[in-house]
Design a protein around this motif. Structure first.
Motif, mmCIF file in Angstrom:
data_model
loop_
_atom_site.group_PDB
_atom_site.id
_atom_site.type_symbol
_atom_site.label_atom_id
_atom_site.label_comp_id
_atom_site.label_asym_id
_atom_site.label_seq_id
_atom_site.Cartn_x
_atom_site.Cartn_y
_atom_site.Cartn_z
ATOM 1 N N GLY A 126 0.841 -1.199 0.000
ATOM 2 C CA GLY A 126 0.000 0.000 0.000
ATOM 3 C C GLY A 126 0.877 1.250 0.000
ATOM 4 O O GLY A 126 1.738 1.402 -0.872
ATOM 5 N N ASP A 127 0.723 2.117 1.018
ATOM 6 C CA ASP A 127 1.545 3.332 1.039
ATOM 7 C C ASP A 127 2.916 3.073 1.669
ATOM 8 O O ASP A 127 3.710 3.988 1.884
ATOM 9 C CB ASP A 127 0.819 4.486 1.743
ATOM 10 N N HIS A 128 3.176 1.801 1.976
ATOM 11 C CA HIS A 128 4.503 1.386 2.478
ATOM 12 C C HIS A 128 5.005 0.203 1.646
ATOM 13 O O HIS A 128 4.255 -0.359 0.848
ATOM 14 C CB HIS A 128 4.420 0.962 3.953
ATOM 15 N N LEU A 129 6.280 -0.174 1.842
ATOM 16 C CA LEU A 129 6.835 -1.369 1.222
ATOM 17 C C LEU A 129 7.043 -2.410 2.320
ATOM 18 O O LEU A 129 7.281 -2.056 3.478
ATOM 19 C CB LEU A 129 8.182 -1.045 0.567
ATOM 20 N N ILE A 130 6.919 -3.682 1.957
ATOM 21 C CA ILE A 130 7.213 -4.774 2.889
ATOM 22 C C ILE A 130 8.595 -5.290 2.501
ATOM 23 O O ILE A 130 8.761 -5.934 1.462
ATOM 24 C CB ILE A 130 6.153 -5.882 2.771
ATOM 25 N N VAL A 131 9.595 -4.939 3.317
ATOM 26 C CA VAL A 131 10.986 -5.256 2.980
ATOM 27 C C VAL A 131 11.515 -6.357 3.887
ATOM 28 O O VAL A 131 11.402 -6.268 5.116
ATOM 29 C CB VAL A 131 11.877 -4.002 3.099
ATOM 30 N N VAL A 132 12.074 -7.394 3.272
ATOM 31 C CA VAL A 132 12.640 -8.517 4.009
ATOM 32 C C VAL A 132 14.165 -8.407 3.972
ATOM 33 O O VAL A 132 14.744 -8.237 2.895
ATOM 34 C CB VAL A 132 12.200 -9.864 3.408
ATOM 35 N N GLY A 133 14.780 -8.466 5.143
ATOM 36 C CA GLY A 133 16.233 -8.423 5.227
ATOM 37 C C GLY A 133 16.791 -9.782 5.620
ATOM 38 O O GLY A 133 16.236 -10.451 6.500
ATOM 39 N N ALA A 134 17.879 -10.203 4.938
ATOM 40 C CA ALA A 134 18.575 -11.435 5.318
ATOM 41 C C ALA A 134 19.655 -11.029 6.321
ATOM 42 O O ALA A 134 20.490 -10.163 6.026
ATOM 43 C CB ALA A 134 19.202 -12.091 4.099
ATOM 44 N N VAL A 135 19.586 -11.639 7.512
ATOM 45 C CA VAL A 135 20.480 -11.231 8.600
ATOM 46 C C VAL A 135 21.861 -11.867 8.439
ATOM 47 O O VAL A 135 21.971 -13.083 8.295
ATOM 48 C CB VAL A 135 19.891 -11.619 9.970
ATOM 49 N N HIS A 136 22.882 -11.012 8.445
ATOM 50 C CA HIS A 136 24.265 -11.519 8.330
ATOM 51 C C HIS A 136 25.002 -11.456 9.652
ATOM 52 O O HIS A 136 25.907 -12.241 9.910
ATOM 53 C CB HIS A 136 25.019 -10.712 7.263
ATOM 54 N N ASP A 137 24.637 -10.506 10.490
ATOM 55 C CA ASP A 137 25.317 -10.337 11.770
ATOM 56 C C ASP A 137 24.388 -9.529 12.668
ATOM 57 O O ASP A 137 23.559 -8.760 12.167
ATOM 58 C CB ASP A 137 26.645 -9.579 11.570
ATOM 59 N N LEU A 138 24.491 -9.737 13.978
ATOM 60 C CA LEU A 138 23.653 -8.974 14.896
ATOM 61 C C LEU A 138 24.254 -9.060 16.287
ATOM 62 O O LEU A 138 25.014 -9.982 16.582
ATOM 63 C CB LEU A 138 22.199 -9.466 14.901
ATOM 64 N N ASP A 139 23.906 -8.087 17.123
ATOM 65 C CA ASP A 139 24.376 -8.094 18.511
ATOM 66 C C ASP A 139 23.483 -7.182 19.337
ATOM 67 O O ASP A 139 22.736 -6.366 18.784
ATOM 68 C CB ASP A 139 25.841 -7.634 18.596
#
Ligand SMILES: Cc1cc2nc3c(=O)[nH]c(=O)nc-3n(C[C@H](O)[C@H](O)[C@H](O)COP(=O)(O)O)c2cc1C
Length: 159
Positions: A126-139
């Protein structure tokens, strides 16, 4: 039936308390970013997360073009950062301390968690995008989080 006009939608949906993130990227060697409340984990295996950038965002298309982004979950003392990164067309990174992730995206100093991603998919929302991120690193340094609820910030989840 209650009306579903944008004002009613924003008011009723604002009763769902959430954290606040700043989505960052590096565009032509320069840091870029915007405040984004709509963030969620999506899948553990494969490791995927979700963000919902608005179609009016000027920062997201520039970050999207690089294929990489970092989601910085804000700590309770980062309300000012949240406000700064919500202002379009300003020098948002002026005086802001950050390091670079393995993928080269800005990690904001003092964030309670960060999730370093590549762009996995983007869908119409709709007025936004649904974006999927592939996680490579996190903390997660794990400081108390900043909370957004009913259009305002609070330092702890309202009871
Ligand atoms: C608390 C808060 C939450 C926000 N959540 C979102 C969001 O989930 N998605 C979005 O696209 N914009 C969201 N915004 C608005 C963007 O931050 C703002 O439109 C954007 O920063 C404009 O800058 P830009 O043109 O550089 O992208 C939020 C703003 C605030 C203050």
């Amino acid at each position: 039936m209650a009306s579903t006009d944008p004002t009613t939608m924003r008011s009723v949906l604002g009763h769902f308390p959430s954290g606040v993130t700043i989505v960052t990227g590096t565009v032509d060697g320069e840091p870029a970013g915007f405040t984004c409340q709509s963030f969620s984990s999506l899948s553990l295996d494969p490791p995927l997360v979700l963000i919902l950038p608005g179609r009016s965002s000027t920062s997201w298309p520039r970050i999207e073009a690089t294929g990489r982004f970092c989601v910085n979950v804000l700590a309770e003392d980062q309300q000012e950062l949240s406000t700064t990164f919500a202002k379009s067309g300003t020098d948002k990174f002026a005086g802001v301390d950050f390091s670079h992730s393995d993928l080269g995206s800005p990690i904001l100093t003092g964030a309670t968690a960060w999730i370093d991603c590549t762009l996995h998919a983007s869908h119409d929302g709709g007025d936004h995008l649904i974006v999927v991120g592939a996680v490579h690193d996190l903390d997660a340094p794990g400081l108390p989080p900043l909370v957004f609820h009913r259009g305002g910030y609070s330092r702890s989840v309202p009871s």
